[in-house]
Design an enzyme around this catalytic site. Structure first.
Site, PDB file in Angstrom:
ATOM      1  N   GLU A 195       0.854  -1.236  -0.023  1.00 20.22           N
ATOM      2  CA  GLU A 195       0.047   0.184   0.083  1.00 20.22           C
ATOM      3  C   GLU A 195       0.938   1.293   0.162  1.00 20.22           C
ATOM      4  O   GLU A 195       1.714   1.251   0.833  1.00 20.22           O
ATOM      5  CB  GLU A 195      -0.780   0.147   1.188  1.00 20.22           C
ATOM      6  CG  GLU A 195      -2.125  -1.003   1.167  1.00 20.22           C
ATOM      7  CD  GLU A 195      -2.854  -0.884   2.480  1.00 20.22           C
ATOM      8  OE1 GLU A 195      -3.842  -1.784   2.561  1.00 20.22           O
ATOM      9  OE2 GLU A 195      -2.834  -0.122   3.153  1.00 20.22           O
ATOM     10  N   ASP A 215      -6.747   9.427   9.808  1.00 24.39           N
ATOM     11  CA  ASP A 215      -5.398   8.920  10.352  1.00 24.39           C
ATOM     12  C   ASP A 215      -4.916   9.668  11.549  1.00 24.39           C
ATOM     13  O   ASP A 215      -5.321  10.706  12.061  1.00 24.39           O
ATOM     14  CB  ASP A 215      -4.304   9.376   9.191  1.00 24.39           C
ATOM     15  CG  ASP A 215      -4.589   8.459   8.082  1.00 24.39           C
ATOM     16  OD1 ASP A 215      -4.443   7.077   8.376  1.00 24.39           O
ATOM     17  OD2 ASP A 215      -4.616   8.880   6.999  1.00 24.39           O
TER      18      ASP A 215
END
Lengths: 406, 279
Positions: free
Chosen positions: B50, B61
């Site tokens: 990723e 995040d």
């Protein structure tokens, strides 16, 4: 809210996906999607629930102090020598700004949904104070995220929030302003999905927030229209409001959108000028992008990274704007113009000296636009401006800028 | 390209072990170092990569990935440069699937069609775009699927059985199960709870289910890998990079080897998961 829309109405948005033209939508992480859908379902029910509307109205009258007065600013009108100037006095509301209108509405929703914890973001601290206030009133714990820069420049409001029992969490990421506070509030919400209600303070974010906040704030325009008809027997020629995220502006604009004779102007923070990066004029100098759950005009670079922006006023220091404003700008119904820091500061002083009203720096931007336009208009014309907040919180900032010790 | 992803999961199924999916941030702390990290990942045991696309406002995040994105942006990383990292990696590796992961705005500003063409040309196999739920499928998901690029969706504990079919409808490649409500980098919840959640999702789809959020050690990787088709590790790698940097954020001789060592350990974890599953 209860008017029948015309065939070619500007008031039919958003559609069922939360879109105003290409703007709006629901650009959020999957974790938040079920929450947003729950909120929408509850909001759809509440909108037409007479009991909810009655409670809203009762608290509006007895807790906020509605209706707020419509005031003819006689000396400012004389001074400028043109159009008659009226202020919608939202700064007289409980807590000192229009923000409480939305907070009362949303906390009633939170209560209906069985949520037990309130979070909010704040820039100038007005929404933080209003959130802390309604949380205290309904006995719910409240966490307010506030950029570290704003914590410093809006110290009086930080203290008020703490007195009201809220926990103020300074956010140091980015430039420590409203955008960063909103990121942090979203992170909190993603983490505490079960018990937490996110009380967004402006008419932005994922659907249904832009619509819901607008509807709670539309009481401003609905009252003003009625009051203007009583005072003058006709509608104003021009409606002006300052726009950061845009909740006070959409609140006064929305009821006038279908009145063709009424020109509408939103005033963005031009900061230190539009040439560089030190402004917050999303519509005048930005481009469409996706941030904080909606597509709207944003300050961004060629790679789609969001810029920080700057304004003398913490409440306008946001690189985006509510999606309905973006749409109203694109279709040409509302004109958006920038006012520079120094013009707002000048207007702040003019109003204070001429009318004995100390305005917040946010509506001082709108006053500056009034000062530009009123002299060019006829004496038989009428300007309606939303005086969205009082300036007590700003006296330290202004004192510093004017070189006056406090 | 969807074929590369499908082949990788088919091969792993034949091998009888879960995939190790590794996330790192493109451009952190600079272009060359992150390219070197990417090139080192497959031999250290990463099965799927990723590639994080830095964004100024990463709302889902935690602080670790946010700071990594800030370091990358400060170093001049852009979407175009992230695709360039993928392209350079792909020149030397035709088998490891690459998934771009990030937020929608940089893609939207680049232009969706142009982005998809550029991504295909760079050898990208899939996309994870955090702020595009199924309700927004017309934006990027449908155009990506039309061009044979996987659109990998996140399912979370708030995605109940009623909502799962909607989430899975246009998902391809694999399903990324976020093991907790919260931001990246939080603590790992009970593996048996996760196992139950994976089974729940598998009741709705034939796609592989990979689990992420909170996996930090080989032991975590083994425990999660026992019940999932893949284990995603992100924040631990980001933290490893961060801890190797100089005070002003420059890479050191320890940056790439540090990541390699960490990933080797995690790879040993997922490989031992095979034994648990077989018992």
């Amino acid at each position: 809210m209860n008017e029948t829309p015309h065939l070619n109405s500007f008031k039919t948005g958003p559609d069922e996906d939360g879109r105003f033209g290409i703007f709006g939508g629901r650009f959020v992480a999957e974790t938040l999607m079920p929450l947003i859908l729950d909120l929408q379902a509850e909001w759809d029910k509440a909108k037409t629930d007479p009991e909810f509307q009655a409670e809203l109205k009762h608290l509006g009258a007895h807790y906020i102090g509605r209706p707020s007065p419509l005031y003819f600013a006689e000396r400012l009108t004389e001074h400028l020598g043109g159009a008659k100037i009226y202020f919608k006095r939202e700064e007289l509301n409980h807590t000192g700004s229009h923000k409480i209108n939305n907070c009362i509405g949303q906390i009633l929703l939170a209560k209906r949904m069985g949520k037990t914890r309130i979070i909010a973001e704040t820039g100038a601290g007005q929404h933080g104070v209003a959130s802390a206030t309604v949380a205290a009133r309904f006995g719910l714990p409240c966490v307010v995220y506030m950029g570290a820069t704003d914590v410093e420049r809006q110290a009086p409001n930080v203290f008020r929030m703490k007195l009201l029992g809220a926990e103020v969490k300074p956010v140091t990421a980015g430039s420590g302003t409203l955008k960063d506070a909103m990121n942090e509030a979203l992170r909190d919400w993603v983490t505490n999905v079960d018990d937490t209600y996110y009380l967004i303070g402006t008419a932005a974010g994922p659907h249904p927030y832009p619509e819901m906040v607008r509807d709670f704030q539309s009481v401003i325009g609905i009252e003003a229209k009625q009051q203007m008809l009583e005072a003058e027997g006709r509608l104003p020629d021009l409606v002006i409001a300052a726009v950061g995220g845009g909740s006070n502006a959409i609140g006064i604009f929305h009821p006038f959108l279908d009145d063709e004779s009424v020109k509408i102007v939103g005033v963005e923070a031009g900061g230190k000028g539009l040439e560089g990066d030190e402004h917050c004029a999303s519509i005048t100098a930005g481009s469409p992008g996706v941030l904080h759950g909606n597509r709207t005009y944003l300050l961004q670079d060629g790679d789609g990274q969001i810029k920080e922006g700057h304004s003398i006023s913490a409440g306008l220091d946001y690189p985006g704007i509510g999606p309905e404003h973006s749409w109203l700008a694109d279709i040409g119904r509302v004109e958006y113009v920038p006012i520079m820091d120094h013009e707002a500061l000048e207007a702040f002083q003019v109003l204070t000296r001429l009318e004995g009203i100390i305005p917040a720096l946010e509506p001082s931007h709108a006053i500056a636009e009034v000062i530009k336009r009123a002299p060019k208009m006829g004496k038989d014309e009428i300007i309606l401006m939303n005086l969205s907040g009082r300036g007590d919180k700003d006296i330290f900032t202004v004192g510093k800028l004017l070189g006056m010790g406090l | 390209m969807t074929a590369r992803m499908d082949k990788r999961f088919a091969d792993l199924a034949a091998e009888g072990r879960p995939a190790l999916v590794t996330y790192f941030m493109a451009g952190d702390p600079d272009f060359d170092t992150s390219l070197a990290i990417m090139k080192a990942l497959p031999s250290a045991g990463s099965d799927i990569i990723e590639l994080g696309m830095p964004f100024s406002d990463p709302m889902a995040d935690g602080p670790a990935i946010q700071l990594a994105g800030q370091r990358a942006l400060k170093g001049g990383q852009t979407l175009v440069k992230t695709l360039e990292i993928a392209r350079l990696f792909r020149q030397g590796d035709q088998n490891t699937p690459i998934v771009l992961m990030g937020y929608y705005n940089p893609i939207y500003i680049h232009g969706v069609e142009r982005f998809l063409d550029d991504a295909l040309a760079a050898g990208i196999d899939g996309l994870i775009v955090v702020d595009l739920p199924p309700e927004m499928d017309d934006e990027l998901c449908i155009p990506a699927l039309k061009k044979d690029i996987n659109f990998i969706r996140l399912a979370t504990p708030t995605t109940d059985d009623k909502r799962l079919p909607k989430v899975l409808e246009n998902t391809s490649g694999f399903v990324y199960y976020v093991s907790m409500n919260g931001i990246t980098g939080s603590a790992l919840p009970d593996p048996t709870v996760i196992g139950g959640a994976v089974q729940r999702i598998k009741g709705h789809t034939k796609l592989p289910v990979c689990v992420g959020f909170g996996v930090k050690t080989a032991e975590h990787a083994r425990a999660i890998g026992a019940s999932a088709d893949g284990v995603v590790v992100g924040t631990a790698i980001i933290n490893q990079v961060a801890s190797s940097l100089t005070e002003d954020g420059k890479s050191t001789g320890a940056t790439v080897p540090g990541v390699e060592t960490l990933v080797r350990g995690l790879a040993a974890g997922v490989r031992s998961a095979k034994l648990v599953a077989a018992e």
